[in-house]
Design a protein around this motif. Structure first.
Motif, PDB file in Angstrom:
ATOM      1  N   ASP A   1       0.926  -1.210   0.077  1.00 21.40           N
ATOM      2  CA  ASP A   1      -0.030  -0.056   0.019  1.00 21.40           C
ATOM      3  C   ASP A   1       1.005   1.065   0.070  1.00 21.40           C
ATOM      4  O   ASP A   1       2.122   1.324   0.123  1.00 21.40           O
ATOM      5  CB  ASP A   1      -0.843  -0.027   1.264  1.00 21.40           C
ATOM      6  CG  ASP A   1      -0.250  -0.222   2.467  1.00 21.40           C
ATOM      7  OD1 ASP A   1       0.921  -0.041   2.648  1.00 21.40           O
ATOM      8  OD2 ASP A   1      -0.962  -0.372   3.623  1.00 21.40           O
ATOM      9  N   ASN A   2       0.394   2.233   0.001  1.00 22.37           N
ATOM     10  CA  ASN A   2       0.883   3.501  -0.207  1.00 22.37           C
ATOM     11  C   ASN A   2       1.885   4.036   1.230  1.00 22.37           C
ATOM     12  O   ASN A   2       2.965   4.376   1.029  1.00 22.37           O
ATOM     13  CB  ASN A   2      -0.154   4.723  -0.295  1.00 22.37           C
ATOM     14  CG  ASN A   2      -0.861   4.726  -1.607  1.00 22.37           C
ATOM     15  OD1 ASN A   2      -0.215   4.268  -2.616  1.00 22.37           O
ATOM     16  ND2 ASN A   2      -1.855   5.266  -1.660  1.00 22.37           N
ATOM     17  N   GLY A   3       1.206   3.479   2.346  1.00 19.31           N
ATOM     18  CA  GLY A   3       1.889   3.655   3.337  1.00 19.31           C
ATOM     19  C   GLY A   3       3.424   2.609   3.491  1.00 19.31           C
ATOM     20  O   GLY A   3       4.496   3.395   3.829  1.00 19.31           O
ATOM     21  N   LEU A   4       3.541   1.683   2.969  1.00 18.42           N
ATOM     22  CA  LEU A   4       4.632   0.774   2.822  1.00 18.42           C
ATOM     23  C   LEU A   4       5.317   1.454   1.650  1.00 18.42           C
ATOM     24  O   LEU A   4       6.816   1.642   1.760  1.00 18.42           O
ATOM     25  CB  LEU A   4       4.211  -0.700   2.383  1.00 18.42           C
ATOM     26  CG  LEU A   4       5.444  -1.694   2.251  1.00 18.42           C
ATOM     27  CD1 LEU A   4       6.450  -1.546   3.569  1.00 18.42           C
ATOM     28  CD2 LEU A   4       5.034  -3.017   1.870  1.00 18.42           C
ATOM     29  N   ILE A   5       4.954   1.788   0.638  1.00 16.61           N
ATOM     30  CA  ILE A   5       5.666   2.390  -0.385  1.00 16.61           C
ATOM     31  C   ILE A   5       6.737   3.625  -0.031  1.00 16.61           C
ATOM     32  O   ILE A   5       7.657   3.784  -0.385  1.00 16.61           O
ATOM     33  CB  ILE A   5       4.965   2.587  -1.730  1.00 16.61           C
ATOM     34  CG1 ILE A   5       4.042   1.239  -2.431  1.00 16.61           C
ATOM     35  CG2 ILE A   5       5.527   3.390  -2.767  1.00 16.61           C
ATOM     36  CD1 ILE A   5       3.577   1.438  -3.362  1.00 16.61           C
TER      37      ILE A   5
END
Length: 649
Positions: free
Chosen positions: A193-197
């Motif tokens: 997801d965007n957080g991990l990216i």
């Protein structure tokens, strides 16, 4: 174009060529090197982003190996203490601890022993169609293991789900000591997801996005990086597909394709990189070019100043002196740059003036040689004329004595005496024949006396004329001739007396000749010139094999260079002049005369007429069609330098 303008043009063209050449070299070499460096750094950033995803997958694999090689997990798959294992280990905090969203315990037939999917941000459970809660489809299960009971390695990769791409790892569950066969499969998953990216981007200092293939379309032209771009040895050995570079305004977009767990292209990892390096390279190239342009300008100005002091100004002064000298010798002073060469520079003008000077020197040399010839001839003529005049003096005296003796013959008294003898011997037959003879002798003597008187008169006149000619030549050898006012008709009449075949060759003088104005020149010389032209015309008629011919003399007034000139045409119907001989007949030493012919030569005639301010030329329609000699003489009084045989003013 002035020489200084041409030098400025050459220096400017050379500086411009050097500037353009250096600009091409700098842009093609230095600028491209900056672009290659920028592309290399962009690819390295993209590879670091790919490595971040790979490292996260490796971390997930490590967590899966820890859980799969745990005796409690193995016992749980065997059904021992199942609820206790679930209560103590399979809670939301365990998911948060190892940062996974999905954990499934599977049997080899796909049966789900236990499974859970959590949203780590909210702690709520999630449903994924790809991971049902009771049993995995065979195709999904085949991605996580190769076969039941086999001691296969763990399987990991990216799997596309309805909730987004997910990193998944499938590891066989064993005892901690590795004995026995695998009890099942442990599956761990983590959403990309965007957080991990964002977290991965901050870790590797390379912001990137992940999108499924085909989801984002870009019309930007894809530019493959020039040159060899290598990251490190590990990347070279991995056989990873080379990223593509997309140029978009001031950004470089590097796109790398990530494969899913089945080995098919699944995601596009895109990193953005500001083109600061190429911009810095362009700025440096422009700065170097500006500096080089300034240096070239200063150098060109210094060269121009040195050339102006050492070459251009001396050449300009030399040209001014040349033009002043030319103005002093050829009338009004020539204006600067007016040399007859149009837009030529000083070098061309000086070259033309040098060639003109050489031609004038050659002309002066020829004139001096010719003048020397005439000076020697004049001295020879002076001595010869003196001797001939001395020889003519007794001839004239003898002629006078003969004429006086003829006057003293008393033919009338002799005739009276013969008449008395005839009267006294009238009755004597023997004296009749003698008286007849005496009368015939008296008649013959009277006729001969008249003829002799006429001939003696002509001889006397010609002797006087010859003596005058010699006297004039002698005076010419010592002093200048005086310009006279001459009646053209009288000169033509005197020249006509020189015809040798007066009965065969006739001279016709046009009526307009008598209306022509008087000319300025030298009477004796002009008489000789006209006589030479008449004799030449007579010879041309006789040389053509004709027994009779005609010489036509006509004239008119023409204006040349603002001066009135009398133009005379001596036209004959003789043998004519070939076209290639029309100019040569006036050369010194050139002659077409036959043996024993008289005359003083057309070269002498041309020089004499030039000395009187006139000229002569010939025209002819060809051999056998006659010829015309055109003579021009000035009407108004002009000043001449006769010793140079040319008009001076």
């Amino acid at each position: 174009m002035r020489l200084i303008h041409r030098v400025i043009f050459i220096l400017s063209a050379a500086a411009f060529a050097m500037l353009v050449g250096n600009a091409l070299i700098l842009h093609l070499l230095v600028g491209e090197e900056f672009k290659n460096l920028e592309s290399e750094l962009a690819v390295r950033n993209a590879n670091r982003a790919v490595d971040a995803v790979s490292n996260n997958l490796a971390h997930l694999r490590s967590s899966a190996m820890d859980w799969a090689a745990w005796d409690s997990s193995y016992a749980f798959m065997q059904g021992e203490n199942a609820q206790e294992f679930v209560d103590q280990n399979l809670m939301f905090q365990s998911f948060q601890g190892i940062q996974v969203n999905l954990m499934y315990f599977l049997r080899y037939d796909g049966t789900v022993v236990w499974g859970g999917i959590y949203d780590l941000a909210t702690g709520e459970t999630m449903d994924l169609p790809e991971f049902p809660s009771d049993r995995l489809p065979p195709d999904r299960l085949a991605l996580l293991h190769e076969g039941e009971g086999e001691d296969e390695p763990d399987r990991s990769g990216i799997m596309l789900t309805g909730k987004g791409p997910m990193l998944v790892v499938g590891a066989p569950i064993h005892r901690a000591d590795g004995t026995g066969s695998a009890a099942g499969i442990l599956v761990l998953g983590r959403f990309l997801d965007n957080g991990l990216i964002d977290r991965l981007g901050r870790q590797v200092h390379a912001r990137f996005t992940l999108d499924p293939i085909g989801q984002r379309q870009s019309p930007i032209k894809v530019q493959e990086p020039t040159g060899e771009i290598s990251t490190d040895e590990e990347e070279d050995r991995s056989g990873r597909e080379r990223p593509s570079i997309v140029v978009e305004g001031g950004q470089l977009r590097v796109r790398s394709v990530l494969q899913d767990i089945a080995g098919s292209p699944a995601l596009v990892l895109e990193t953005n990189y500001a083109r600061s390096i190429s911009a810095a390279g362009d700025s440096m190239v422009n700065y170097v070019l500006a500096l080089m342009g300034g240096v070239l300008g200063i150098t060109g100005l210094a060269i121009l100043l040195m050339l102006n002091g050492t070459v251009l100004k001396p050449v300009a002064r030399l040209m001014d002196r040349v033009l002043e000298a030319r103005g002093a010798t050829s009338g009004p002073k020539a204006e600067k740059g007016d040399s007859g060469e149009g837009a030529s520079d000083e070098i061309a003008i000086l070259s033309a003036e040098f060639e003109r000077t050489l031609a004038q020197l050659e002309e002066t040399r020829n004139r001096l040689v010719e003048q020397s010839f005439y000076t020697g001839a004049a001295e020879l003529v002076g001595g010869m004329t003196h001797n001939v005049r001395n020889a003519l003096t007794p001839i004239s005296i003898k002629l006078w004595h003969i004429g006086r003796a003829l006057d003293m013959a008393h033919l009338d008294k002799m005739e009276a005496a013969v008449a008395k003898v005839a009267e006294a011997a009238a009755d004597r037959r023997d004296c009749e024949l003698a008286v007849t003879y005496l009368k015939a002798c008296m008649e013959h003597l009277r006729t001969s006396h008249s003829t002799i008187e006429t001939d003696l008169s002509v001889i006397g006149d010609q002797a006087t004329h010859i003596e005058q000619i010699f006297y004039d030549h002698e005076r010419f050898s010592r002093a200048k001739r005086q310009v006279e006012t001459i009646d053209v008709v009288g000169v033509i009449e005197e020249a006509s007396k020189l015809l040798q075949h007066g009965d065969a060759v006739k001279i016709e003088v046009a009526p307009g000749i008598g209306k022509l104005p008087q000319v300025r020149g030298h009477h004796v010389v002009l008489t000789q010139v006209f006589g030479n032209l008449v004799v030449n015309a007579e010879e041309a008629i006789m040389a053509g094999g004709r027994t009779a011919g005609k010489i036509m003399i006509d004239g008119k007034v023409v204006t040349t260079d603002g001066s009135d000139m009398v133009e005379l045409h001596f036209t004959d119907d003789g043998q004519g002049i070939p076209e290639d001989k029309l100019d040569r007949i006036f050369e010194r030493g050139y002659s077409t005369r036959r043996a024993h012919s008289g005359g003083i030569g057309l070269h002498w005639c041309a020089n004499s007429l030039a000395g009187m301010g006139g000229g002569i030329w010939a025209t002819s329609e060809g051999v056998g069609r006659g010829a015309t000699m055109v003579v021009r003489l000035p009407v108004k009084k002009r000043v001449f330098k006769f010793e140079e045989l040319r008009e001076s003013a």
